[in-house]
Write an enzyme that holds these catalytic residues in place. Structure first.
Site, PDB file in Angstrom:
ATOM      1  N   ARG A  13       0.836  -1.205   0.000  1.00 53.96           N
ATOM      2  CA  ARG A  13       0.000   0.000   0.000  1.00 53.96           C
ATOM      3  C   ARG A  13       0.871   1.255   0.000  1.00 53.96           C
ATOM      4  O   ARG A  13       1.031   1.921  -1.003  1.00 53.96           O
ATOM      5  CB  ARG A  13      -0.946  -0.028   1.206  1.00 53.96           C
ATOM      6  CG  ARG A  13      -2.173   0.882   1.059  1.00 53.96           C
ATOM      7  CD  ARG A  13      -1.943   2.309   1.529  1.00 53.96           C
ATOM      8  NE  ARG A  13      -1.490   2.393   2.896  1.00 53.96           N
ATOM      9  CZ  ARG A  13      -1.128   3.537   3.479  1.00 53.96           C
ATOM     10  NH1 ARG A  13      -1.167   4.675   2.787  1.00 53.96           N
ATOM     11  NH2 ARG A  13      -0.682   3.552   4.724  1.00 53.96           N
ATOM     12  N   THR A 178       4.241  11.635   9.536  1.00 52.17           N
ATOM     13  CA  THR A 178       3.817  11.625   8.139  1.00 52.17           C
ATOM     14  C   THR A 178       4.739  12.451   7.246  1.00 52.17           C
ATOM     15  O   THR A 178       5.017  12.067   6.109  1.00 52.17           O
ATOM     16  CB  THR A 178       2.377  12.144   8.035  1.00 52.17           C
ATOM     17  OG1 THR A 178       1.562  11.430   8.967  1.00 52.17           O
ATOM     18  CG2 THR A 178       1.824  11.955   6.633  1.00 52.17           C
ATOM     19  N   HIS A 206       4.893   4.683  12.920  1.00 52.63           N
ATOM     20  CA  HIS A 206       4.922   4.703  11.452  1.00 52.63           C
ATOM     21  C   HIS A 206       5.723   5.933  11.049  1.00 52.63           C
ATOM     22  O   HIS A 206       5.274   7.064  11.248  1.00 52.63           O
ATOM     23  CB  HIS A 206       3.485   4.782  10.909  1.00 52.63           C
ATOM     24  CG  HIS A 206       3.383   4.845   9.413  1.00 52.63           C
ATOM     25  ND1 HIS A 206       2.767   3.847   8.677  1.00 52.63           N
ATOM     26  CD2 HIS A 206       3.786   5.777   8.511  1.00 52.63           C
ATOM     27  CE1 HIS A 206       2.800   4.169   7.389  1.00 52.63           C
ATOM     28  NE2 HIS A 206       3.410   5.350   7.266  1.00 52.63           N
ATOM     29  N   HIS A 208       8.425   8.148   8.263  1.00 50.39           N
ATOM     30  CA  HIS A 208       8.873   8.390   6.893  1.00 50.39           C
ATOM     31  C   HIS A 208      10.302   8.905   6.901  1.00 50.39           C
ATOM     32  O   HIS A 208      10.797   9.398   7.918  1.00 50.39           O
ATOM     33  CB  HIS A 208       7.916   9.355   6.178  1.00 50.39           C
ATOM     34  CG  HIS A 208       6.619   8.710   5.781  1.00 50.39           C
ATOM     35  ND1 HIS A 208       6.345   8.328   4.491  1.00 50.39           N
ATOM     36  CD2 HIS A 208       5.540   8.350   6.518  1.00 50.39           C
ATOM     37  CE1 HIS A 208       5.137   7.768   4.443  1.00 50.39           C
ATOM     38  NE2 HIS A 208       4.630   7.768   5.668  1.00 50.39           N
ATOM     39  N   HIS A 303      41.759  -4.344   5.453  1.00 48.25           N
ATOM     40  CA  HIS A 303      40.497  -4.908   5.937  1.00 48.25           C
ATOM     41  C   HIS A 303      40.406  -6.393   5.629  1.00 48.25           C
ATOM     42  O   HIS A 303      40.020  -7.201   6.479  1.00 48.25           O
ATOM     43  CB  HIS A 303      39.309  -4.184   5.284  1.00 48.25           C
ATOM     44  CG  HIS A 303      39.112  -2.786   5.753  1.00 48.25           C
ATOM     45  ND1 HIS A 303      37.886  -2.164   5.713  1.00 48.25           N
ATOM     46  CD2 HIS A 303      39.964  -1.888   6.293  1.00 48.25           C
ATOM     47  CE1 HIS A 303      38.003  -0.935   6.189  1.00 48.25           C
ATOM     48  NE2 HIS A 303      39.263  -0.740   6.538  1.00 48.25           N
TER      49      HIS A 303
END
Length: 539
Positions: A13, A178, A206, A208, A303
């Site tokens: 979604r 949001t 939630h 962003h 490394h």
């Protein structure tokens, strides 16, 4: 006992709102099955009734019998209306899902500006909608849109929104950043504050990624008391994306002591991320944490020397825990350890103290100085190492090729290639046409070789990239060509460099076929010449 975190995936979604991402109903079903295998708890499928793809998805997903709860997304009822008459809520019910995500306003600025209604009516919209869906037997996750901006502007009202949702029976109260502009310390303080206002409330987060803090903000919320985290695979989403579950899940589980998904599912994470990337037709960043192809790749000689002794020197976790693997890159920065590690990986016997090893390293550095790049061309590198160790037998000898490209007015370009080579004592001369010179060369070369090596039918070119190396030289610039090839089981990449794009393409093309034929030596070809005698430049 470790605390459990509920994983809510919204790739199907919120993820599809990302630029360049479009999923068919079939795509969504494939990804849903993969997410279920990974062990997420909720899969948000889309918005019922909004488009034909989502209608088809909700209809067909029932046949998959997934363990995860399929969730439908929608908004609260319209202002000054009744919940049982709201079309959006009716479509959620018609979807036949066990859970619904309802989004509502929690920032007073949005209530007045976007909804153009009163603060009290917004509370009624939230309460009525949740109570209605609960009365129909659904689990309800309430997403408080712009919660953190709202809390900073009017904490009492933002908290009142969550209180009303809780009173109406919401199973989860999810705080949404949001606009993606909140900082981790603000997230921690606000989540902690809401937890004090609503003791025991089931909180979720939630976030962003507009400040590239979505993962950090989600982790801060968990530390402050949230117990559900929403996000997407690979961080797909609108604008700069959503919180990346491929980073959140292993960090919570391996570093912070939380249970997110079954332990035996965690090694599926890399495969899941790459699978979703393929279905969405979006290239994954190679440096994506945990699951990127470069996440555990080592290039500097110091490394590599250290990780060969103990990988913990330069790896924060064992890559196998998330289904990834360690890679050693060979380049102009490579030391002896890099080359020895690659040789060992290929099962080649290369004495670290030998003159042979030093020459190989020097040759690689010289070729990279010319513009070759072996980091993304492991197949060409393996061919080079096999030649250096005397374990490379050539199956065919190149002699020449010619190209004819003709363009007539009003007609498409015609490309023809003529290839001359030897297999054993037999000289082969073939021609091939194509929609471009590289395609024509590929067709001519295959035509010559297929009779002797039918297994080449199984391989095809899957990607072709050209990089200009010396822009200042304009049309006379050197170019580097990378070709990716596939068969039924493997993928490999080869490289070619030249001031002539056809020659660079030919090098990479021939290497791709030589690599495909490794291990296919037949007795009648044991006397064939090595690469230097094949005229395929000096690599």
């Amino acid at each position: 006992m470790p605390k459990s975190i509920s994983i809510f995936d919204t790739t199907l979604r919120d993820g599809t709102q990302g630029e360049g991402i479009s999923l068919s109903a079939d795509d969504k079903l494939k990804i849903a099955k993969k997410l279920d295998d990974l062990g997420v708890h909720y899969i948000e499928g889309g918005i019922p009734g909004s488009n034909m793809k989502d209608i088809e998805f909700f209809k067909r997903v029932k046949d998959l019998h997934l363990h995860a709860k399929i969730t439908a997304f929608g908004s609260t009822r319209r202002k000054n209306s009744q919940a049982d008459q709201d079309d959006n809520l009716q479509r959620i019910l018609a979807a036949g899902v066990p859970a619904a995500t309802l989004v509502g306003k929690s920032w007073d600025f949005h209530v007045h500006t976007a909804l153009q209604t009163t603060l009290e009516e917004n509370l009624a919209m939230i309460g009525d909608s949740i109570a209605y869906l609960k009365s129909k037997g659904l689990e309800v996750i309430f997403d408080a849109e712009h919660f953190f901006d709202g809390y900073k502007n009017n904490p009492d009202y933002a908290a009142a929104v969550m209180s009303r949702a809780r009173e109406a029976g919401a199973d989860w109260l999810v705080m949404c950043d949001t606009n993606g502009g909140t900082l981790p310390h603000e997230i921690r303080d606000i989540v902690s504050s809401l937890g004090l206002r609503l003791p025991g409330a089931p909180l979720g987060i939630h976030t962003h990624n507009d400040c590239e803090l979505a993962v950090a903000n989600a982790l801060s919320a968990i530390e402050a008391g949230a117990r559900q985290v929403q996000g997407t695979i690979n961080g797909y989403g609108e604008r700069c994306g959503n919180a990346n579950l491929c980073s959140i899940i292993p960090t919570l589980q391996l570093k912070m002591g939380y249970n997110c998904i079954p332990g035996d599912s965690l090694p599926q994470l890399t495969n899941t991320a790459r699978y979703v990337s393929e279905v969405a037709n979006v290239n994954m960043p190679v440096n994506q944490p945990y699951v990127g192809s470069a996440a555990f790749a080592h290039k500097g000689g110091i490394h590599v020397s250290a990780i060969l002794r103990d990988s913990r020197t330069y790896e924060h976790i064992s890559p196998e825990l998330v289904g990834n693997k360690q890679r050693v890159l060979v380049s102009e920065l490579a030391g002896q350890s890099n080359v020895l590690s690659k040789a060992q990986e290929m099962g080649l016997n290369l004495d670290p103290s030998s003159e042979q090893a030093r020459k190989v390293i020097d040759k690689i550095k010289d070729l990279e100085h010319q513009g070759y790049q072996f980091e993304g061309a492991d197949a060409s590198l393996e061919l080079l190492l096999r030649e250096a160790t005397g374990e490379m037998n050539e199956l065919f000898t190149f002699e020449s090729f010619k190209m004819l490209v003709e363009k007539s007015a009003g007609k498409p370009v015609v490309s023809e290639a003529f290839v001359k080579l030897k297999v054993g004592n037999e000289t082969l001369y073939t021609a091939g046409e194509g929609n471009g010179p590289v395609n024509a060369l590929d067709n001519a070369l295959r035509k010559a070789l297929l009779a002797h090596f039918p297994q080449l039918k199984e391989m095809h070119l899957s990607d072709y990239k050209v990089r200009v190396l010396d822009e200042k030289d304009q049309t006379a610039a050197k170019v580097r060509v990378l070709i990716e090839s596939k068969n039924y089981t493997d993928t490999w990449s080869t490289v070619g460099v030249s001031a002539n794009i056809i020659e660079a393409s030919w090098e990479a093309l021939v290497d791709s076929m030589r690599y495909a034929l490794l291990g296919q030596m037949s007795p009648e070809t044991t006397d064939l010449l090595d690469l230097g005698q094949c005229g395929l430049v000096n690599h």
